[in-house]
Design a protein around this motif. Structure first.
Motif, PDB file in Angstrom:
ATOM      1  N   VAL A   1       0.865  -1.182   0.000  1.00 53.42           N
ATOM      2  CA  VAL A   1       0.000   0.000   0.000  1.00 53.42           C
ATOM      3  C   VAL A   1       0.901   1.230   0.000  1.00 53.42           C
ATOM      4  CG1 VAL A   1      -1.795   1.269   1.229  1.00 53.42           C
ATOM      5  CG2 VAL A   1      -1.787  -1.242   1.276  1.00 53.42           C
ATOM      6  N   GLN A   2       0.664   2.147  -0.946  1.00 48.95           N
ATOM      7  CA  GLN A   2       1.457   3.374  -1.038  1.00 48.95           C
ATOM      8  C   GLN A   2       0.551   4.545  -1.362  1.00 48.95           C
ATOM      9  OE1 GLN A   2       4.395   2.750  -4.093  1.00 48.95           O
ATOM     10  NE2 GLN A   2       5.624   1.385  -2.810  1.00 48.95           N
ATOM     11  N   SER A   3       0.917   5.710  -0.844  1.00 51.88           N
ATOM     12  CA  SER A   3       0.268   6.959  -1.242  1.00 51.88           C
ATOM     13  C   SER A   3       1.134   7.554  -2.344  1.00 51.88           C
ATOM     14  CB  SER A   3       0.173   7.916  -0.062  1.00 51.88           C
ATOM     15  OG  SER A   3      -0.664   7.370   0.927  1.00 51.88           O
ATOM     16  N   VAL A   4       0.572   7.695  -3.541  1.00 50.65           N
ATOM     17  CA  VAL A   4       1.342   8.163  -4.695  1.00 50.65           C
ATOM     18  C   VAL A   4       0.616   9.300  -5.396  1.00 50.65           C
ATOM     19  CG1 VAL A   4       2.398   5.892  -5.055  1.00 50.65           C
ATOM     20  CG2 VAL A   4       0.314   6.460  -6.275  1.00 50.65           C
ATOM     21  N   ASP A   5       1.389  10.158  -6.055  1.00 50.25           N
ATOM     22  CA  ASP A   5       0.839  11.245  -6.869  1.00 50.25           C
ATOM     23  C   ASP A   5       0.609  10.711  -8.278  1.00 50.25           C
ATOM     24  OD1 ASP A   5       1.153  12.973  -4.688  1.00 50.25           O
ATOM     25  OD2 ASP A   5       3.193  13.468  -5.292  1.00 50.25           O
ATOM     26  N   ILE A   6      -0.587  10.915  -8.810  1.00 47.40           N
ATOM     27  CA  ILE A   6      -0.939  10.449 -10.153  1.00 47.40           C
ATOM     28  C   ILE A   6      -0.450  11.473 -11.164  1.00 47.40           C
ATOM     29  CG2 ILE A   6      -2.802   9.688 -11.664  1.00 47.40           C
ATOM     30  CD1 ILE A   6      -2.255   7.965  -9.067  1.00 47.40           C
ATOM     31  N   VAL A   7       0.450  11.037 -12.056  1.00 46.68           N
ATOM     32  CA  VAL A   7       1.065  11.930 -13.039  1.00 46.68           C
ATOM     33  C   VAL A   7       0.319  11.889 -14.362  1.00 46.68           C
ATOM     34  CG1 VAL A   7       3.198  12.432 -14.296  1.00 46.68           C
ATOM     35  CG2 VAL A   7       3.315  11.659 -11.924  1.00 46.68           C
ATOM     36  N   SER A   8      -0.034  10.690 -14.829  1.00 48.86           N
ATOM     37  CA  SER A   8      -0.798  10.555 -16.070  1.00 48.86           C
ATOM     38  C   SER A   8      -1.463   9.184 -16.101  1.00 48.86           C
ATOM     39  CB  SER A   8       0.084  10.748 -17.307  1.00 48.86           C
ATOM     40  OG  SER A   8       1.031   9.701 -17.400  1.00 48.86           O
ATOM     41  N   VAL A   9      -2.478   9.073 -16.963  1.00 51.29           N
ATOM     42  CA  VAL A   9      -3.220   7.826 -17.125  1.00 51.29           C
ATOM     43  C   VAL A   9      -3.334   7.550 -18.616  1.00 51.29           C
ATOM     44  CG1 VAL A   9      -5.392   6.625 -16.633  1.00 51.29           C
ATOM     45  CG2 VAL A   9      -4.565   8.374 -15.052  1.00 51.29           C
ATOM     46  N   ASP A  10      -2.996   6.320 -19.034  1.00 52.14           N
ATOM     47  CA  ASP A  10      -3.144   5.965 -20.447  1.00 52.14           C
ATOM     48  C   ASP A  10      -4.116   4.794 -20.570  1.00 52.14           C
ATOM     49  OD1 ASP A  10      -1.689   3.549 -20.023  1.00 52.14           O
ATOM     50  OD2 ASP A  10       0.200   4.513 -20.534  1.00 52.14           O
ATOM     51  N   SER A  11      -4.124   4.145 -21.684  1.00 53.43           N
ATOM     52  CA  SER A  11      -5.107   3.089 -21.927  1.00 53.43           C
ATOM     53  C   SER A  11      -4.794   1.777 -21.213  1.00 53.43           C
ATOM     54  CB  SER A  11      -5.244   2.824 -23.427  1.00 53.43           C
ATOM     55  OG  SER A  11      -4.010   2.375 -23.956  1.00 53.43           O
ATOM     56  N   GLU A  12      -3.554   1.601 -20.746  1.00 56.22           N
ATOM     57  CA  GLU A  12      -3.166   0.342 -20.116  1.00 56.22           C
ATOM     58  C   GLU A  12      -2.718   0.474 -18.670  1.00 56.22           C
ATOM     59  OE1 GLU A  12      -0.374  -1.829 -22.447  1.00 56.22           O
ATOM     60  OE2 GLU A  12      -1.429  -1.432 -24.312  1.00 56.22           O
ATOM     61  N   GLY A  13      -2.414   1.696 -18.243  1.00 58.10           N
ATOM     62  CA  GLY A  13      -1.921   1.882 -16.887  1.00 58.10           C
ATOM     63  C   GLY A  13      -1.770   3.349 -16.552  1.00 58.10           C
ATOM     64  N   PHE A  14      -0.954   3.629 -15.546  1.00 61.21           N
ATOM     65  CA  PHE A  14      -0.792   5.011 -15.105  1.00 61.21           C
ATOM     66  C   PHE A  14       0.626   5.256 -14.604  1.00 61.21           C
ATOM     67  CE2 PHE A  14      -2.093   2.467 -11.566  1.00 61.21           C
ATOM     68  CZ  PHE A  14      -1.543   3.018 -10.417  1.00 61.21           C
ATOM     69  N   VAL A  15       1.042   6.517 -14.691  1.00 66.65           N
ATOM     70  CA  VAL A  15       2.345   6.955 -14.214  1.00 66.65           C
ATOM     71  C   VAL A  15       2.120   7.631 -12.870  1.00 66.65           C
ATOM     72  CG1 VAL A  15       4.327   8.456 -14.671  1.00 66.65           C
ATOM     73  CG2 VAL A  15       3.190   7.278 -16.560  1.00 66.65           C
ATOM     74  N   HIS A  16       2.995   7.300 -11.906  1.00 65.57           N
ATOM     75  CA  HIS A  16       2.833   7.858 -10.568  1.00 65.57           C
ATOM     76  C   HIS A  16       4.188   8.071  -9.921  1.00 65.57           C
ATOM     77  CE1 HIS A  16       3.716   3.851  -8.823  1.00 65.57           C
ATOM     78  NE2 HIS A  16       3.016   3.390  -9.856  1.00 65.57           N
ATOM     79  N   SER A  17       4.172   8.820  -8.828  1.00 74.83           N
ATOM     80  CA  SER A  17       5.386   9.065  -8.055  1.00 74.83           C
ATOM     81  C   SER A  17       5.737   7.833  -7.244  1.00 74.83           C
ATOM     82  CB  SER A  17       5.149  10.237  -7.092  1.00 74.83           C
ATOM     83  OG  SER A  17       4.229   9.845  -6.081  1.00 74.83           O
ATOM     84  N   GLY A  18       6.867   7.937  -6.575  1.00 74.30           N
ATOM     85  CA  GLY A  18       7.197   6.929  -5.581  1.00 74.30           C
ATOM     86  C   GLY A  18       6.317   7.153  -4.355  1.00 74.30           C
ATOM     87  N   PRO A  19       6.492   6.348  -3.309  1.00 69.16           N
ATOM     88  CA  PRO A  19       5.681   6.486  -2.098  1.00 69.16           C
ATOM     89  C   PRO A  19       5.748   7.895  -1.512  1.00 69.16           C
ATOM     90  CG  PRO A  19       7.101   4.550  -1.968  1.00 69.16           C
ATOM     91  CD  PRO A  19       7.499   5.303  -3.191  1.00 69.16           C
ATOM     92  N   ASP A  20       4.600   8.419  -1.115  1.00 72.66           N
ATOM     93  CA  ASP A  20       4.487   9.742  -0.490  1.00 72.66           C
ATOM     94  C   ASP A  20       5.072  10.860  -1.337  1.00 72.66           C
ATOM     95  OD1 ASP A  20       3.190   8.683   1.787  1.00 72.66           O
ATOM     96  OD2 ASP A  20       5.121   8.056   2.585  1.00 72.66           O
TER      97      ASP A  20
END
Length: 67
Positions: A27-46
């Motif tokens: 379980v991690q709290s991450v910042d959502i950077v972008s979302v595409d058709s297959e997944g998403f880009v996010h930050s590291g934990p916190d």
């Protein structure tokens, strides 16, 4: 949580920090950077760098907003 629910929540909270439970139980709290058709880009934990982790929707069990 279904893939459609995960995608909808990610799109609705683009640019925000969310709590993500991955399929391995992590379980991690991450910042959502972008979302595409297959997944998403996010930050590291916190929000820790690097902010370019890409994760497939299928690798996520649950996404929750942080209140």
């Amino acid at each position: 949580m279904t893939s459609k629910e995960i995608v909808a929540l990610l799109h609705a909270n683009y640019g925000k920090r969310l709590r993500v439970t991955f399929d391995d139980g992590t379980v991690q709290s991450v910042d959502i950077v972008s979302v595409d058709s297959e997944g998403f880009v996010h930050s590291g934990p916190d929000g820790i760098e690097p902010d370019h982790w890409w994760t497939r929707f299928e690798s996520v069990k649950l996404v929750e907003t942080l209140d």
